[in-house]
Motif scaffolding. Structure first.
Motif, PDB file in Angstrom:
ATOM      1  N   GLN A 134       2.831   4.820  -1.720  1.00  0.00           N
ATOM      2  CA  GLN A 134       3.587   4.405  -2.846  1.00  0.00           C
ATOM      3  C   GLN A 134       5.160   4.201  -2.687  1.00  0.00           C
ATOM      4  O   GLN A 134       5.377   5.002  -4.042  1.00  0.00           O
ATOM      5  N   VAL A 135       5.142   4.071  -1.399  1.00  0.00           N
ATOM      6  CA  VAL A 135       7.249   4.078  -1.639  1.00  0.00           C
ATOM      7  C   VAL A 135       7.404   2.331  -2.572  1.00  0.00           C
ATOM      8  O   VAL A 135       8.461   2.605  -3.429  1.00  0.00           O
ATOM      9  N   ILE A 136       5.900   2.183  -2.201  1.00  0.00           N
ATOM     10  CA  ILE A 136       6.639   0.613  -3.215  1.00  0.00           C
ATOM     11  C   ILE A 136       5.683   0.686  -4.125  1.00  0.00           C
ATOM     12  O   ILE A 136       4.407   0.601  -3.655  1.00  0.00           O
ATOM     13  N   GLU A 137       5.853   1.294  -5.382  1.00  0.00           N
ATOM     14  CA  GLU A 137       5.012   1.841  -6.644  1.00  0.00           C
ATOM     15  C   GLU A 137       4.277   0.377  -6.997  1.00  0.00           C
ATOM     16  O   GLU A 137       4.602  -0.969  -6.856  1.00  0.00           O
ATOM     17  N   PRO A 138       3.094   0.319  -7.735  1.00  0.00           N
ATOM     18  CA  PRO A 138       2.136  -0.496  -7.853  1.00  0.00           C
ATOM     19  C   PRO A 138       3.242  -1.369  -9.173  1.00  0.00           C
ATOM     20  O   PRO A 138       3.700  -0.130  -9.921  1.00  0.00           O
ATOM     21  N   GLY A 139       3.165  -2.522  -8.955  1.00  0.00           N
ATOM     22  CA  GLY A 139       3.712  -3.059  -9.901  1.00  0.00           C
ATOM     23  C   GLY A 139       5.569  -3.256  -9.703  1.00  0.00           C
ATOM     24  O   GLY A 139       6.433  -3.958 -10.544  1.00  0.00           O
TER      25      GLY A 139
END
Length: 240
Positions: free
Chosen positions: A33-38
């Protein structure tokens, strides 16, 4: 395996093909989640973070789109796929409960000795990977091997169901499971390994009804574990 510097940058080893390393690194960013969902998955931003050109990042995101982990919109680029809500999670496991036990029952008569040996190998490796993850901190890198072995275990059974459409549907459903590996916790590997062993024992014995029942129990318990971990209020998938 990627490595992180103190400033948060991630460096890639030189031994494997660059495209594969970049794919693994972007997958790790999504799963941790470094790149978070959405949220937006910027090709240029990821390329800078990984210190690579945009081309392998673009290829990685296209591959991840085919697996359902990122979405692409015209003029907007890529975004990380959102997590399913409580009802979506319940529906996902209802589908798994409808499809995978049937595939397991059908596979009993079709598993070759080689396929059964591979399932046994995967079960052993999952146990080892689960033990290795105990010293980690629930980051994706700590349990990636376990996750991949688990996916291969289920895929191999589905592929030996004798029904290509059923197998394809099961494999496609697995893409929705990836993000929920974010909620992997210590101890889950032991529980899952025991359930896999019950499925495997039934397959070894040639007992189709027992194999089907063991897979039902495994999927039902998996749902309870994930729903509890994310605080979902949905009831257990329909057991009828």
């Amino acid at each position: 395996m990627s490595m992180s510097a103190d400033d948060g940058s991630r460096f890639l080893p030189a031994r494997r093909a660059l495209a594969d390393d970049v794919y693994d690194a972007v997958l790790e960013l999504l799963m941790d989640q470094v790149i978070e969902p959405g949220s937006r998955a910027s090709i240029d931003g990821i390329a800078r973070q990984l210190n690579v050109s945009p081309t392998p990042v673009r290829e990685a995101l296209a591959r991840l789109e085919s697996e359902g982990l990122v979405l692409k919109q015209a003029l907007k680029g890529y975004t990380a796929a959102p997590l399913l809500d409580d009802d979506g999670l319940r529906q996902l496991f209802e589908m798994r409960r409808l499809l995978e036990p049937t595939a397991t029952r059908l596979a009993v008569e079709r598993l070759t000795p080689e396929a059964l040996a591979e399932l046994e190998r995967l079960a052993i490796e999952m146990h080892r990977s689960g033990e290795a993850s105990q010293s980690g901190d629930d980051r994706f890198q700590d349990y990636k091997d376990f996750m991949n072995q688990d996916a291969q275990f289920h895929k191999l059974i589905a592929e030996h169901s004798g029904n290509a459409l059923l197998s394809d549907a099961i494999v496609r459903l697995r893409s929705h499971m990836h993000h929920y590996r974010l909620f992997f916790k210590h101890g889950v590997a032991d529980e899952t390994s025991g359930e896999h062993e019950a499925v495997l024992e039934a397959l070894r014995s040639g007992d189709a009804a027992a194999a089907e029942s063991a897979m039902v129990e495994h999927i039902s318990h998996s749902y309870v574990r994930i729903a509890s971990a994310i605080g979902a209020g949905a009831p257990e998938p329909n057991r009828s």
